[in-house]
Design an enzyme around this catalytic site. Structure first.
Site, PDB file in Angstrom:
ATOM      1  N   ASP A   1       0.852  -1.201   0.000  1.00  0.00           N
ATOM      2  CA  ASP A   1       0.000   0.000   0.000  1.00  0.00           C
ATOM      3  C   ASP A   1       0.887   1.249   0.000  1.00  0.00           C
ATOM      4  OD1 ASP A   1       0.847  -0.562   2.646  1.00  0.00           O
ATOM      5  OD2 ASP A   1      -0.739   0.664   3.488  1.00  0.00           O
TER       6      ASP A   1
ATOM      7  N   HIS B   1       1.067  -8.825  -3.843  1.00  0.00           N
ATOM      8  CA  HIS B   1       0.136  -7.755  -3.458  1.00  0.00           C
ATOM      9  C   HIS B   1       0.959  -6.495  -3.221  1.00  0.00           C
ATOM     10  CE1 HIS B   1      -3.845  -6.475  -1.882  1.00  0.00           C
ATOM     11  NE2 HIS B   1      -3.126  -5.663  -1.129  1.00  0.00           N
TER      12      HIS B   1
ATOM     13  N   ASP C   1       0.171 -17.613  -4.561  1.00  0.00           N
ATOM     14  CA  ASP C   1       0.795 -16.540  -5.338  1.00  0.00           C
ATOM     15  C   ASP C   1      -0.278 -15.840  -6.164  1.00  0.00           C
ATOM     16  OD1 ASP C   1       2.457 -14.836  -6.690  1.00  0.00           O
ATOM     17  OD2 ASP C   1       3.177 -16.357  -8.104  1.00  0.00           O
TER      18      ASP C   1
ATOM     19  N   GLU D   1       1.586 -10.257   0.224  1.00  0.00           N
ATOM     20  CA  GLU D   1       1.999  -8.852   0.236  1.00  0.00           C
ATOM     21  C   GLU D   1       3.499  -8.808   0.568  1.00  0.00           C
ATOM     22  OE1 GLU D   1      -0.614  -6.197   2.383  1.00  0.00           O
ATOM     23  OE2 GLU D   1       0.548  -4.431   1.823  1.00  0.00           O
TER      24      GLU D   1
END
Ligand code: 9MR
Ligand code: 9MR
Length: 588
Positions: free
Chosen positions: A198, A509, A554, A563
């Site tokens: 993120d 991710h 995955d 992530e």
């Protein structure tokens, strides 16, 4: 979402045709448990390699009693051995036999093969510098995750991208309002690394991450002088590792309110953005609530930085040790006056919480760091050392960080406390060693939480630092076990680092990797790894194994297993760097 299927022959050997078996890995196939076994699933092996002199043990999921090591170039068997007893691991639900070829020290590229049944492993190397590239990549990953900076082709290659999140106009969220900075005030808080997949920046997680890099710089100054990372600052007078950590440290300093010394818990969008490139997310950014946890993490890191950076005088660090020390004092004073301000996520903020209701460990760590930097030397809480169990560190369990600083400080003044601390460290390392010694998979890990791969790396650091202070080399095989696990000797058969090994995560991710249109993910990232803490992140279509050690996929949606995060990469970098240092010390 990216998917690719890589298919090639694993048996390119000058042996019988029956060895020619294709090994295909479908990037997003879903549950590992659902895959039909192929040779990758039958041989669990470190897919990068081993240093001469180290333990070299693969695990076989085959009923073979004998194995050979075949040289890739000549096709000849250069080693043969017998496999160990079959052993069942309840956490992976399978039975494995160890194939020990530790005696093979000749540099080269090899595969492990069995004749009955006929099968072959991924290739691997033996060589002095087998960990050099992966060490560099694992810290260059931080460069790729820099906020507020363009990643240029010269340093970023095909992963070049425009700058995102300048963070020069960040709003004070109502939860963070103070008399001199009411809600809506605009402040500047540029730089730092994105936390993970993120685009937000969190003080608590910056704590353990920046600390671990500072410790590496403290412990391996000569190696850091040699390590070339090919980052924008590579030509300045500082070691590149120092430059990289300064990028985050300087951001951390901007997160302190100059009026009262309090530290904001995070700098964030209100919600997680979609899978777009950094510069495409232009929603407002906020600093949110001051918290005691943030202040203590900040105080610990800035105090340590003041100590470590003193050894690097020069234009890049001018006044920085003094600035850091003043900032540490102020944050500590704020924490003492606001000793119980637990972070509570405001209703309009949805991003990572990094919430922690127990700050005893943060207090111990921060007080220890300040004391070691010459502030209030009496503040080291020896009662705490005596009475507490010291756990493997994670972002919300940081007492071990204080312990490490203490045992490695070498300051005469603290030798009594350091002696006590050393005992506690050896106690934890002993427990981890025992677990390794009885584990069918030869790892200390016996529980799988979010970020389990980082737990493996941090367990390795506990054993490594125990070895550093005691000189007891028995830990080395256990540390190698952790390296092997992360690089492929685990129940999923993945080398868990992007861009390395023969079968590694592709659909991580990680927003830039997902949005950049480049098939390969940004390299050098360690994924979080298997866990059963969160099973629903991809909805019902992607099934994960119920066995914790295999519960990995995955798949891009799987933020709980796939992530990447700065606090996961950093112990991995430390571990690989320390292994690389050992070779250089021994051989060069
Ligand atoms: O993408 C987010 C990731 O970085 C976080 O670690 C994770 C847990 O906090 O949340 C992810 O965001 C997801 C959100 O929690 C739920 N909706 C889907 C989001 C994106 O996949
Ligand atoms: O690593 C964190 C893990 O220990 C927590 O269980 C999880 C849920 O709170 O959050 C993880 O941290 C994520 C953070 O909240 C947001 N950025 C991504 C982090 C890694 O997934």
């Amino acid at each position: 979402m990216k998917r690719f299927t890589s298919c090639f022959f694993t048996g390119v050997l000058a042996v019988s045709a029956s060895f020619l078996m294709p090994a295909c890995s479908a990037g997003s196939a879903g549950a590992d448990g659902n895959r039909r076994p192929d040779s990758t699933g039958l041989f669990l092996i470190n897919q990068e390699g081993y240093r001469p002199g180290s333990a070299k043990i693969a695990l076989l999921r085959l009923p073979a009693t004998e194995f050979e090591v075949v040289d890739e170039e000549s096709g000849r068997a250069v080693y043969s051995g017998k496999t160990g007893k079959p052993r069942y691991w309840s956490l992976s639900g399978d039975t494995v036999r160890a194939a020990d070829f530790s005696d093979l020290d000749t540099p080269g590229t090899y595969r492990l093969v069995t004749r009955q049944p006929a099968a072959s492993s991924w290739p691997f190397s033996i060589g002095e510098n087998v960990y050099s590239d992966i060490t560099v990549a694992s810290i260059r990953a931080f460069y790729f995750n820099r906020s507020g900076m363009e990643i240029v082709p010269e340093y970023g290659g095909k992963w070049a991208r425009p700058a995102g999140h300048p963070d020069t106009s960040v709003l004070i969220h109502p939860s963070a309002a103070s008399p001199s900075r009411p809600a809506g005030t605009v402040i500047s808080s540029p730089g730092g690394w994105y936390d993970a997949g993120d685009y937000n920046k969190y003080m608590v997680n910056s704590g353990i991450t920046t600390y671990t890099l500072l410790l590496f710089l403290q412990q391996y100054p000569e190696y850091c002088r040699e390590l070339r990372l090919n980052i924008p600052e590579s030509n300045n007078t500082l070691p590149d590792v120092a430059d990289e950590l300064l990028y985050n440290l300087k951001w951390m300093l901007t997160m302190q309110d100059p009026a009262d010394g309090g530290v904001y818990h995070k700098l964030t969008h209100k919600n997680f953005s979609g899978f777009v490139m950094p510069h495409q997310t232009t929603e407002p950014r906020y600093v949110v609530q001051k918290s005691t946890a943030a202040a203590l993490n900040f105080a610990a890191v800035t105090a340590m930085a003041a100590r470590v950076l003193k050894n690097y005088p020069g234009p890049e660090t001018e006044n920085l040790p003094e600035t850091c020390l003043r900032a540490a004092r102020k944050a500590m004073a704020w924490a003492r006056e606001h000793s119980d301000v637990i972070y509570r996520q405001p209703a309009d903020i949805q991003t990572g919480e990094y919430g922690d209701g127990n700050l005893e460990d943060e207090w111990f760590w921060a007080e220890t760091e300040l004391a070691l930097t010459g502030e209030d030397p009496g503040a080291i809480n020896t009662g705490y050392i005596r009475d507490h169990e010291f756990r493997t560190p994670t972002w919300n369990q940081v007492e071990m960080l204080g312990l490490w600083s203490l045992v490695l400080s070498g300051q005469e003044e603290f030798s009594a406390a350091a002696g006590l601390a050393g005992g506690k460290l050896m106690e934890r390392a002993g427990i981890l060693y025992k677990k390794y010694n009885t584990s069918p998979y030869l790892v200390s890990l016996d529980h799988f939480e979010w970020g389990s791969n980082a737990e493996v790396a941090n367990q390795a650091l506990v054993k490594l630092i125990a070895m550093n202070i005691s000189g007891d080399e028995k830990y080395l095989a256990a540390i190698q076990g952790d390296v092997d696990y992360l690089l492929g000797r685990n129940a999923t058969g993945y080398c868990f680092v992007t861009g390395f090994g023969s079968r590694s995560p592709v659909n991580i991710h990680h927003r830039p990797s997902g949005a950049d249109g480049i098939p390969e993910p940004v390299p050098g990232f360690l994924v979080g790894g298997p866990n059963t803490q969160v099973m629903h992140d991809c909805g019902p279509l992607v099934k994960r194994s119920a066995f914790p050690a295999r519960s990995y996929t995955d798949t891009e949606c799987s933020y709980s297993t796939n992530e990447i995060a700065i606090n996961w990469n950093v112990p991995f970098f430390y571990l690989m760097g320390a292994m690389d240092v050992m070779t250089r010390k021994a051989g060069l």
